[in-house]
Design a protein around this motif. Structure first.
Motif, PDB file in Angstrom:
ATOM      1  N   SER A 115       3.088 -34.653 -86.273  1.00  0.00           N
ATOM      2  CA  SER A 115       1.741 -35.236 -86.359  1.00  0.00           C
ATOM      3  C   SER A 115       0.748 -34.625 -85.383  1.00  0.00           C
ATOM      4  O   SER A 115      -0.453 -34.653 -85.632  1.00  0.00           O
ATOM      5  N   LEU A 116       1.237 -34.079 -84.266  1.00  0.00           N
ATOM      6  CA  LEU A 116       0.342 -33.468 -83.279  1.00  0.00           C
ATOM      7  C   LEU A 116       1.046 -32.300 -82.618  1.00  0.00           C
ATOM      8  O   LEU A 116       2.191 -32.428 -82.173  1.00  0.00           O
ATOM      9  N   PHE A 117       0.331 -31.159 -82.565  1.00  0.00           N
ATOM     10  CA  PHE A 117       0.830 -29.924 -81.971  1.00  0.00           C
ATOM     11  C   PHE A 117      -0.212 -29.366 -81.003  1.00  0.00           C
ATOM     12  O   PHE A 117      -1.379 -29.774 -81.046  1.00  0.00           O
ATOM     13  N   PRO A 118       0.171 -28.374 -80.191  1.00  0.00           N
ATOM     14  CA  PRO A 118      -0.861 -27.607 -79.497  1.00  0.00           C
ATOM     15  C   PRO A 118      -1.795 -26.968 -80.528  1.00  0.00           C
ATOM     16  O   PRO A 118      -1.346 -26.268 -81.434  1.00  0.00           O
ATOM     17  N   GLY A 119      -3.074 -27.263 -80.436  1.00  0.00           N
ATOM     18  CA  GLY A 119      -4.028 -26.642 -81.345  1.00  0.00           C
ATOM     19  C   GLY A 119      -4.395 -27.428 -82.574  1.00  0.00           C
ATOM     20  O   GLY A 119      -5.237 -26.974 -83.365  1.00  0.00           O
ATOM     21  N   GLY A 120      -3.819 -28.606 -82.770  1.00  0.00           N
ATOM     22  CA  GLY A 120      -4.229 -29.378 -83.938  1.00  0.00           C
ATOM     23  C   GLY A 120      -3.212 -30.400 -84.390  1.00  0.00           C
ATOM     24  O   GLY A 120      -2.117 -30.524 -83.837  1.00  0.00           O
ATOM     25  N   ILE A 121      -3.595 -31.128 -85.445  1.00  0.00           N
ATOM     26  CA  ILE A 121      -2.692 -32.107 -86.029  1.00  0.00           C
ATOM     27  C   ILE A 121      -1.777 -31.416 -87.038  1.00  0.00           C
ATOM     28  O   ILE A 121      -1.931 -30.232 -87.341  1.00  0.00           O
ATOM     29  N   GLY A 122      -0.826 -32.161 -87.578  1.00  0.00           N
ATOM     30  CA  GLY A 122       0.128 -31.605 -88.522  1.00  0.00           C
ATOM     31  C   GLY A 122      -0.491 -31.288 -89.876  1.00  0.00           C
ATOM     32  O   GLY A 122      -1.637 -31.648 -90.166  1.00  0.00           O
ATOM     33  N   ASN A 123       0.306 -30.614 -90.708  1.00  0.00           N
ATOM     34  CA  ASN A 123      -0.148 -30.202 -92.029  1.00  0.00           C
ATOM     35  C   ASN A 123      -0.507 -31.409 -92.899  1.00  0.00           C
ATOM     36  O   ASN A 123       0.223 -32.395 -92.946  1.00  0.00           O
ATOM     37  N   THR A 124      -1.648 -31.320 -93.582  1.00  0.00           N
ATOM     38  CA  THR A 124      -2.066 -32.395 -94.499  1.00  0.00           C
ATOM     39  C   THR A 124      -2.579 -31.819 -95.815  1.00  0.00           C
ATOM     40  O   THR A 124      -3.375 -32.441 -96.506  1.00  0.00           O
ATOM     41  N   LYS A 125      -2.111 -30.634 -96.196  1.00  0.00           N
ATOM     42  CA  LYS A 125      -2.649 -29.962 -97.376  1.00  0.00           C
ATOM     43  C   LYS A 125      -1.813 -30.169 -98.634  1.00  0.00           C
ATOM     44  O   LYS A 125      -2.187 -29.700 -99.715  1.00  0.00           O
ATOM     45  N   ASN A 126      -0.697 -30.849 -98.537  1.00  0.00           N
ATOM     46  CA  ASN A 126       0.163 -31.072 -99.700  1.00  0.00           C
ATOM     47  C   ASN A 126      -0.122 -32.417-100.355  1.00  0.00           C
ATOM     48  O   ASN A 126      -0.711 -33.315 -99.732  1.00  0.00           O
ATOM     49  N   PRO A 127       0.270 -32.585-101.611  1.00  0.00           N
ATOM     50  CA  PRO A 127       0.053 -33.872-102.286  1.00  0.00           C
ATOM     51  C   PRO A 127       0.651 -35.032-101.496  1.00  0.00           C
ATOM     52  O   PRO A 127       1.752 -34.930-100.946  1.00  0.00           O
ATOM     53  N   GLY A 128      -0.080 -36.118-101.422  1.00  0.00           N
ATOM     54  CA  GLY A 128       0.373 -37.300-100.698  1.00  0.00           C
ATOM     55  C   GLY A 128       0.031 -37.299 -99.223  1.00  0.00           C
ATOM     56  O   GLY A 128       0.244 -38.311 -98.535  1.00  0.00           O
TER      57      GLY A 128
END
Length: 221
Positions: free
Chosen positions: A159-172
């Protein structure tokens, strides 16, 4: 305290952070370079693993670097690369298992405890707070240990990494949901000294990432 960096690689050694009441061990496993974390209560020897991602042989060796027992496994979210060793470790150690309630049915082992925002997990004499972070998966959770002799230690999964949040580009998945939860439930609650242990790669702090929240919102990822 040992000279902990958080820099680990698959096949490489454990990186260990020694706190007054808790020992944190970090390794990376698999071609996805998943992080796994072993938390050991100094007073009781009770242990908790965060993400049985892969390579049960390596994870078993990690557990034996601690006290050799495993009482708890927390799965941060349902994605396949974070759960491949879960059945083997459950069979070997019979720990109590935990995952976010909205991810529970997707796991290869249904959790004993379905976690919600505000829940607590006790590991010996140490306590972890559960934070529900919606967006990368519906039931993603982070866990936080507030060190009484120092700062908070926050295990964020994907959910949180250096440089940004986690991937949210997939369906759902949902960028809007995840950025709101990360902002309101992490950055608005914990201070800049809070150390972030993500599901892949190196560590960071909330202080290092806080100045970039507006940038993340504007770029949409």
């Amino acid at each position: 305290m040992t000279d902990y960096t958080g820099d680990v690689a698959p096949g490489g050694p454990t990186d260990t952070r020694e706190l007054e009441h808790l020992v944190i061990r970090k390794i990376a496993v698999s071609e996805m370079s998943n992080n796994a974390y072993l938390l050991t209560c100094r007073a009781t020897g009770e242990q908790l693993l965060i993400d049985a991602a892969d390579d049960p042989t390596r994870l078993t060796a990690l557990i034996r670097e601690g006290t050799g027992s495993l009482e708890h496994i927390v799965t941060t979210h349902q994605h396949w690369d974070h759960v491949r060793a879960l059945p083997d470790l459950v069979d070997a150690f019979h720990p109590r298992t935990y995952a976010g309630r909205d991810d529970a049915e997707a796991l290869p082992v249904r959790p004993d405890v379905r976690l919600a925002q505000g829940d607590r997990i006790t590991v010996g004499q140490c306590e972890l707070a559960v934070i529900h972070l919606r967006g990368h998966t519906p039931g993603s959770v982070a866990v936080a240990y507030a060190d009484p002799a120092g700062h908070t230690h926050l295990f964020t999964g994907d959910s949180l990494f250096p440089g940004g949040i986690g991937n949210t580009k997939n369906p759902g998945q949902s960028f809007d949901s995840l950025i709101e939860d990360v902002s309101a439930r992490l950055f608005d609650v914990f201070d800049d000294e809070t150390w972030v242990y993500p599901g892949h790669g190196g560590d960071t702090t909330l202080g290092a990432e806080r100045p970039h929240l507006t940038e993340w919102r504007e770029r949409g990822w």
